[in-house]
Structures are given as structure tokens and as C-alpha cells.
Enzyme design. Structure first.
Site, short mmCIF file in Angstrom:
data_model
loop_
_atom_site.label_atom_id
_atom_site.label_comp_id
_atom_site.label_asym_id
_atom_site.label_seq_id
_atom_site.Cartn_x
_atom_site.Cartn_y
_atom_site.Cartn_z
CG ASP A 1 -2.04 0.98 1.13
OD1 ASP A 1 -2.12 1.70 0.12
OD2 ASP A 1 -2.86 1.03 2.07
CB ALA A 2 3.28 2.45 -2.31
CE LYS A 3 -3.92 4.78 0.41
NZ LYS A 3 -3.24 3.92 1.41
NE ARG A 4 5.99 5.61 -2.89
CZ ARG A 4 6.17 5.97 -1.64
NH1 ARG A 4 5.42 6.91 -1.10
NH2 ARG A 4 7.13 5.42 -0.91
CB THR B 1 -2.38 1.11 -3.45
OG1 THR B 1 -1.41 1.62 -2.53
CG2 THR B 1 -3.05 -0.12 -2.84
#
Length: 260
Positions: free
Chosen positions: A87-90, A114
């Protein structure tokens, strides 16, 4: 094997859509040096009930270099049959995204990551040609602020439907990477889910955030959706074991949203 097939197999094996979130908090766990053993215990006690694991980059980055070392050590010891969703949401321009993709898919060899789609399709492309991998793009997040942009209308469509077009385009182009969406359980109303196609969903918001599992009932979905629980396993009801809590959540999820 495509990611969606690996995840589907895992759902069949466990009989539940539980994704175990790994959000280590040193202040609640006896300090940074206690975290590796904590993570070993959580993974070791919950893996048989987990359709997937979801380590959240923020918690590891907050521990500095040592946190990244802990993450790398943990990833090297994860059960191979359980998909790992980082879960990095980059989100960044394409050239930078190439290095994020190499970091996660090549160096750390996670199964999925993510991403924030705000910068557009071309910034997703560096992630789209990795055999056996997946991305989950933020569509309807679990926080109240998802109403500020994601659930606003552009013409006769919601913004999250424009995000969904990324999934459809990648599928139409035959990209090697599977593409799904993050849809928060707290905001998964009938109006939202009625517009969500059958792409794989990563569904946060159960447990501490108060999401209702009944939101997912009877929607006729067949994609390998997973429902995340983090604090509810790692930092609630500490008189219970991690495995016991994981089984309880897995059973609740299976009862409300059974695997087909």
C-alpha cells in the site's frame, strides 16, 4: 500465472476475502526493535486465514532506514502462496514511476501495489507490463474527503468512473498487469457500487473505520475482491491472539460476502 488467478486461488483456499493489513506502530509495540518480531507473529498466526497481506509503506517509512530494512526483511519471509499488496499510493510523472515500479515489482517482488491515478493513464503505464503483477488504483477511498473529488460529477459521470476507465483501457490493450481499484467500504453505497464494474477491488474501511459488510452483499460480483482489516487484528482486543482475531474477521466477511 496472472495475479487475479493467484488471488482467486487463495480466496478458494481460505474461503474468505480477508486481507490482513500490516501497519506496525512502534509507540504501541515496545519500540522499533520490537517490530520485526511483532510482524513475524502477526504473519505467522494469520496467514492461513489471509487471502492477502497489505503492508502500508507509511508505517515503515516513519521508522526511517530501519523501517525500510524491516519491510525488506519481512517481505523476504512472507508465505509465497499469499499475495502481498504494498500500500504505497504512489503518483508521479512516468519517468519517476518507472523507478517506483522497479522498486516494488523487481527489487521487493510484491504481487501488487496501490497507486494514485490523479496524474493520468501515462503515469500508470510503467506498471502495466509486469507479468503476474497488479495495481490497485484509488477510486473511492474510505475517508469522508472522497466526496471532495472522487464522488463529484463531471457531466453525467462520477470522477471515480473516469478512474475506472483506466482499468477498462488496460484490459482492452491486453496489458500484462492486472488492474483493480480501491473502493472504501465506508463509502460503498448502492449508487457507487452500481457504477463499479467487475474489476478486482481492494476494500478498506472495515473494523476501526466502521464500514458495513452488508454494503457488498448481493451485488453479483465475481472478481477476486479482498476486504482489509488492519487495526482490528494488530491493535484491538489484545487479549485475543492474532490468529483468533483473523479467523473471526474471516468468518464475518465470508458470512456477509462469500467467495463464489
Amino acid at each position: 500465472m496472472r495475479y487475479a488467478d493467484k488471488l482467486s486461488q487463495r480466496l478458494t483456499t481460505t474461503g474468505s476475502r480477508l486481507c490482513v493489513g500490516l501497519d506496525p506502530r512502534p509507540d504501541d509495540s515496545g519500540g522499533i526493535e520490537a517490530i520485526p518480531e511483532l510482524l513475524k507473529r502477526v504473519v505467522g498466526e494469520t496467514w492461513e486465514y489471509a487471502a492477502a497481506f497489505k503492508p502500508n509503506m507509511a508505517y515503515f517509512e516513519a521508522m526511517g532506514i530501519r523501517g525500510l530494512e524491516i519491510l525488506e526483511e519481512m517481505l523476504g519471509e512472507m508465505p509465497k502462496e499469499v499475495p502481498v499488496i504494498l500500500d504505497a499510493k504512489r503518483s508521479d510523472i512516468g519517468e519517476t514511476q518507472k523507478y517506483y515500479a522497479r522498486s516494488y515489482f523487481e527489487n521487493w517482488d510484491v504481487d501488487a501495489v496501490t497507486l494514485n491515478p490523479f496524474l493520468g493513464y501515462d503515469t500508470m503505464e510503467p506498471f502495466l507490463d509486469w507479468e503476474g503483477k497488479a495495481i490497485y488504483i484509488l477510486a473511492v477511498t474510505s475517508n469522508p474527503g472522497s466526496a471532495d473529488f472522487q464522488r463529484q460529477m463531471v457531466g453525467d459521470r462520477y470522477v471515480f468512473e473516469l478512474v475506472q476507465d483506466i482499468c477498462a483501457r488496460a484490459k482492452k490493450e491486453g496489458r500484462k498487469t492486472d488492474v483493480g481499484m480501491v473502493v472504501g467500504l465506508t463509502n460503498a453505497s448502492d449508487d457507487v457500487l452500481g457504477r463499479i464494474q467487475d474489476f478486482p477491488l481492494l476494500i478498506p474501511g472495515l473494523g476501526a473505520q466502521g464500514g458495513d459488510l452488508e454494503n457488498m452483499a448481493g451485488k453479483g460480483r465475481v472478481a477476486p475482491d479482498t476486504i482489509n482489516v488492519s487495526r482490528g487484528i494488530m491493535y484491538k482486543e489484545m487479549e485475543k491472539g492474532y490468529g483468533q482475531k483473523a479467523k473471526e474477521w474471516a468468518d464475518k466477511i465470508a458470512a456477509a460476502y462469500p467467495c463464489v
